[in-house]
Design a protein around this motif. Structure first.
Motif, PDB file in Angstrom:
ATOM      1  N   SER A   1       0.828  -1.206   0.000  1.00 53.41           N
ATOM      2  CA  SER A   1       0.000   0.000   0.000  1.00 53.41           C
ATOM      3  C   SER A   1       0.861   1.254   0.000  1.00 53.41           C
ATOM      4  O   SER A   1       0.520   2.250  -0.664  1.00 53.41           O
ATOM      5  N   LEU A   2       1.984   1.221   0.718  1.00 54.59           N
ATOM      6  CA  LEU A   2       2.902   2.361   0.728  1.00 54.59           C
ATOM      7  C   LEU A   2       3.548   2.550  -0.636  1.00 54.59           C
ATOM      8  O   LEU A   2       3.644   3.683  -1.144  1.00 54.59           O
ATOM      9  N   ILE A   3       3.975   1.448  -1.261  1.00 55.96           N
ATOM     10  CA  ILE A   3       4.631   1.540  -2.571  1.00 55.96           C
ATOM     11  C   ILE A   3       3.662   2.083  -3.619  1.00 55.96           C
ATOM     12  O   ILE A   3       4.039   2.885  -4.483  1.00 55.96           O
ATOM     13  N   LEU A   4       2.411   1.672  -3.556  1.00 56.34           N
ATOM     14  CA  LEU A   4       1.423   2.153  -4.521  1.00 56.34           C
ATOM     15  C   LEU A   4       0.886   3.536  -4.156  1.00 56.34           C
ATOM     16  O   LEU A   4       0.566   4.345  -5.035  1.00 56.34           O
ATOM     17  N   GLY A   5       0.775   3.799  -2.856  1.00 54.10           N
ATOM     18  CA  GLY A   5       0.149   5.037  -2.418  1.00 54.10           C
ATOM     19  C   GLY A   5       1.050   6.254  -2.466  1.00 54.10           C
ATOM     20  O   GLY A   5       0.562   7.377  -2.681  1.00 54.10           O
ATOM     21  N   PHE A   6       2.360   6.065  -2.304  1.00 55.75           N
ATOM     22  CA  PHE A   6       3.263   7.214  -2.264  1.00 55.75           C
ATOM     23  C   PHE A   6       3.301   7.958  -3.602  1.00 55.75           C
ATOM     24  O   PHE A   6       3.145   9.191  -3.634  1.00 55.75           O
TER      25      PHE A   6
ATOM     26  N   VAL B   1       4.667   6.564   8.603  1.00 55.20           N
ATOM     27  CA  VAL B   1       4.445   5.748   9.802  1.00 55.20           C
ATOM     28  C   VAL B   1       2.962   5.684  10.147  1.00 55.20           C
ATOM     29  O   VAL B   1       2.419   4.613  10.430  1.00 55.20           O
ATOM     30  N   THR B   2       2.290   6.834  10.115  1.00 55.88           N
ATOM     31  CA  THR B   2       0.865   6.857  10.445  1.00 55.88           C
ATOM     32  C   THR B   2       0.056   6.007   9.487  1.00 55.88           C
ATOM     33  O   THR B   2      -0.797   5.205   9.896  1.00 55.88           O
ATOM     34  N   GLY B   3       0.303   6.181   8.186  1.00 54.67           N
ATOM     35  CA  GLY B   3      -0.428   5.394   7.198  1.00 54.67           C
ATOM     36  C   GLY B   3      -0.132   3.913   7.309  1.00 54.67           C
ATOM     37  O   GLY B   3      -1.041   3.081   7.194  1.00 54.67           O
ATOM     38  N   SER B   4       1.130   3.559   7.542  1.00 54.31           N
ATOM     39  CA  SER B   4       1.501   2.147   7.649  1.00 54.31           C
ATOM     40  C   SER B   4       0.867   1.508   8.883  1.00 54.31           C
ATOM     41  O   SER B   4       0.382   0.370   8.816  1.00 54.31           O
ATOM     42  N   ILE B   5       0.874   2.234  10.000  1.00 55.32           N
ATOM     43  CA  ILE B   5       0.243   1.699  11.210  1.00 55.32           C
ATOM     44  C   ILE B   5      -1.250   1.505  10.990  1.00 55.32           C
ATOM     45  O   ILE B   5      -1.824   0.472  11.365  1.00 55.32           O
TER      46      ILE B   5
END
Length: 285
Positions: free
Chosen positions: A80-85, A209-213
């Motif tokens: 999700s981080l790789i796609l969302g950033f 960090v917030t999004g990943s958590i």
């Protein structure tokens, strides 16, 4: 005559009552339930015991479920981080009109029920679904790909569901980065890659960090999508808790599993926040 409560206390009292009645009291009842003994023939007993927690932490079956749940959570958060950033960067740096359109497209899936979206992925990922049938017709594969009833299928469904949450956390974090910092680095002949890895990425760390958590916690507590895309034999902690309560009628074990899941989530959140604070101090210091 009774004294009136201070204005601040009067405002916060309803919130405290709601918190106690809606969260604290049920949690205490569940914790007490997790300490009761259980027998398959006689049901829940009256004695107090720690056997439910000990069996979870010593039984290989439960440990495998815990490991699978954590790996699924980390995997979904990372993808999700790789796609969302990049999507968050695009939203931030495009025209105002396109920003509105992009945000609407990101938020729109949240308006659809999770069951509906999971059914949609079942139609796409099934052995005779749209994806496999298209690849077979094009001659790209000789037999259907195994995309359902496993971790891959569950991860695909959960990533699609939770990417919007990651994007909504990243956009404010990226927006808070001063534009003149990147401009100054560009003037000093820093390349785009160096600007991204030395300025943009570190300064966006709080949002990361917030999004990943958020995505991690939502993933490890997800029930509908793992059950629909993983099938009845694919077990994570949420589905196992549901089965303990609704199928096995072993409420003490289900309650103990729920508290183990809560403890794991809180511990990882605490550790991630501590690590983020340390890294942020190192960057700004």
């Amino acid at each position: 005559m009774a004294k009136a409560l201070p204005r601040g206390a009067a405002l916060i009292t309803p919130v405290l009552v709601l918190l106690v009645a809606g969260f604290l009291a049920p949690s205490l009842i569940m914790f007490a339930l997790s300490l009761r003994n259980y027998d398959g023939l006689s049901g829940m007993g009256d004695s107090w015991t720690l056997v439910n927690y000990l069996s979870i932490l010593s039984d290989g079956y439960y440990l495998e479920i815990i490991a699978r749940t954590l790996l699924l959570g980390f995997g979904v958060a990372l993808v999700s981080l790789i796609l969302g950033f990049p999507l968050a960067l695009f939203i931030l740096r495009t025209t105002p009109r396109m920003q509105t359109v992009a945000l609407l497209l990101v938020i729109f899936p949240l308006l659809l029920n999770i069951v509906v979206r999971s059914f949609g992925w079942m139609v796409i990922l099934a052995p005779k679904g749209i994806l496999n049938q298209t690849l077979l017709d094009l001659g790209l594969i000789a037999q259907p790909l195994d995309l359902m009833y496993n971790t891959l299928g569950v991860m695909i469904g959960l990533v699609q569901i939770y990417v919007p949450f990651m994007v909504l956390m990243l956009v404010p974090a990226l927006q808070a980065i001063p534009a003149d910092v990147e401009a100054a680095a560009s003037i000093l002949k820093a390349g785009r890659a160096r600007i991204f890895f030395t300025i943009t990425l570190p300064l966006a760390l709080p949002g990361i960090v917030t999004g990943s958590i958020l995505v991690f916690v939502l993933t490890i507590s997800a029930l509908v999508t793992p059950r629909m895309l993983g099938g009845p034999t694919y077990q994570v902690m949420a589905t196992q808790i549901y089965d303990e309560f609704m199928t096995n009628l072993d409420w003490p074990s289900g309650a103990a599993l729920a508290f183990v899941l809560t403890a794991i989530a809180l511990g990882l959140i605490w550790g991630a926040n501590r690590l983020s604070a340390r890294v942020t101090r190192g960057i700004t210091g």
